[in-house]
Motif scaffolding. Structure first.
Motif, short mmCIF file in Angstrom:
data_model
loop_
_atom_site.label_atom_id
_atom_site.label_comp_id
_atom_site.label_asym_id
_atom_site.label_seq_id
_atom_site.Cartn_x
_atom_site.Cartn_y
_atom_site.Cartn_z
N HIS A 93 55.94 3.72 27.02
CA HIS A 93 54.97 4.50 27.79
C HIS A 93 54.14 3.56 28.66
O HIS A 93 53.00 3.23 28.33
CB HIS A 93 54.08 5.31 26.86
CG HIS A 93 54.81 6.36 26.10
ND1 HIS A 93 55.04 7.61 26.62
CD2 HIS A 93 55.40 6.34 24.89
CE1 HIS A 93 55.72 8.33 25.76
NE2 HIS A 93 55.96 7.57 24.69
N ASP A 95 52.64 3.99 31.40
CA ASP A 95 51.36 4.53 31.88
C ASP A 95 50.27 4.42 30.82
O ASP A 95 49.13 4.11 31.12
CB ASP A 95 51.51 5.97 32.38
CG ASP A 95 52.16 6.94 31.41
OD1 ASP A 95 52.70 6.50 30.38
OD2 ASP A 95 52.14 8.15 31.70
N ARG A 96 50.63 4.60 29.57
CA ARG A 96 49.65 4.45 28.49
C ARG A 96 49.27 3.00 28.27
O ARG A 96 48.11 2.69 28.00
CB ARG A 96 50.20 5.01 27.18
CG ARG A 96 50.43 6.49 27.21
CD ARG A 96 50.91 6.97 25.88
NE ARG A 96 51.61 8.23 26.04
CZ ARG A 96 51.96 9.00 25.05
NH1 ARG A 96 51.72 8.63 23.81
NH2 ARG A 96 52.58 10.12 25.27
N THR A 143 59.00 5.49 30.31
CA THR A 143 58.56 6.82 29.92
C THR A 143 57.13 7.04 30.39
O THR A 143 56.29 6.15 30.23
CB THR A 143 58.63 6.99 28.39
OG1 THR A 143 59.98 6.74 27.98
CG2 THR A 143 58.22 8.38 27.96
N ILE A 144 56.88 8.20 30.96
CA ILE A 144 55.51 8.56 31.35
C ILE A 144 55.20 9.96 30.84
O ILE A 144 56.10 10.74 30.54
CB ILE A 144 55.30 8.49 32.89
CG1 ILE A 144 56.24 9.44 33.62
CG2 ILE A 144 55.46 7.06 33.39
CD1 ILE A 144 55.97 9.57 35.11
N ASP A 148 49.21 12.22 23.69
CA ASP A 148 48.79 11.13 22.83
C ASP A 148 48.82 11.58 21.37
O ASP A 148 49.24 12.71 21.06
CB ASP A 148 47.43 10.58 23.24
CG ASP A 148 46.29 11.57 23.06
OD1 ASP A 148 46.46 12.59 22.36
OD2 ASP A 148 45.19 11.30 23.60
N THR A 159 50.20 6.83 35.77
CA THR A 159 51.26 7.84 35.85
C THR A 159 51.51 8.19 37.32
O THR A 159 52.66 8.23 37.78
CB THR A 159 50.87 9.12 35.07
OG1 THR A 159 50.43 8.78 33.77
CG2 THR A 159 52.03 10.08 34.98
N ARG A 179 57.87 12.94 30.05
CA ARG A 179 57.65 13.85 28.92
C ARG A 179 56.65 14.91 29.34
O ARG A 179 55.58 14.58 29.86
CB ARG A 179 57.14 13.08 27.72
CG ARG A 179 58.20 12.14 27.20
CD ARG A 179 57.98 11.81 25.78
NE ARG A 179 59.12 11.04 25.32
CZ ARG A 179 59.11 10.34 24.23
NH1 ARG A 179 58.03 10.31 23.48
NH2 ARG A 179 60.17 9.68 23.87
#
Length: 181
Positions: A93, A95-96, A143-144, A148, A159, A179
């Motif tokens: 992820h 972006d996270r 993955t974006i 959470d 993102t 996702r």
């Protein structure tokens, strides 16, 4: 000592050895980036000097900003398979991972969204730049989105920048997994 304790000791000793080797590799990478920078001018020189500076501290020290975090992610993406003999197929992820760094840099006015975008699209373009647009694909994914751990949807500035980069590049790899929640 118990056999389980000896097994753990062996595992931790192997991890420590591997991490020390990784730090040595990063140091060598720093030196090479600095040497290469001496042969370049302008933005290329500045980027190589940034990479050199980041690799002097990474991965022994945590990233302090967006550029450092992205540089380490790129470094890990390319070196883990070379050392492990495997392949990094999921970057996770992104972006996270990068959002807290971008938010901090924007708040401190040390990076603009345009600068972040410029770094990010170059990172995303690495596989296609390396293998060319005619390759079959590396099966690597970014993955974006999603949720959470508390079920809150993840959609942040990184993102948005990742989506914009994919629209710009139309790249083959890494594959973009989105996702939805």
């Amino acid at each position: 000592r118990k056999k389980a304790d000896r097994s753990k000791d062996t595992f931790y000793a192997a991890m420590e050895s591997g991490l020390k080797a990784y730090i040595r590799l990063a140091t060598r990478f720093s030196i090479l980036a600095e040497e290469r920078a001496q042969q370049c001018t302008g933005e290329d020189r500045a980027r190589l000097l940034t990479i050199s500076d980041v690799m002097k501290r990474m991965p022994a020290q945590p990233a302090e900003n967006f550029v450092e975090a992205l540089t380490v992610l790129a470094f890990m993406y390319y070196t883990v398979p070379a050392l492990d003999g495997g392949n990094v197929s999921v970057l996770g992820h992104v972006d996270r991972l990068l959002a807290p760094y971008l938010q901090k840099d924007i708040e401190q006015q040390t990076l603009t969204y345009q600068q972040a975008f410029d770094y990010l699209w170059r990172f995303i373009y690495l596989p296609d730049a390396r293998w060319g647009k005619n390759h079959m694909g590396t099966n690597c994914t970014i993955t974006i989105g999603g949720c959470d751990q508390d079920g809150v949807p993840v959609f942040n500035d990184v993102t948005k920048l990742i989506i914009a980069a994919y629209r710009k590049l139309r790249c083959i790899d890494p594959k973009l997994n989105i996702r939805l929640s």
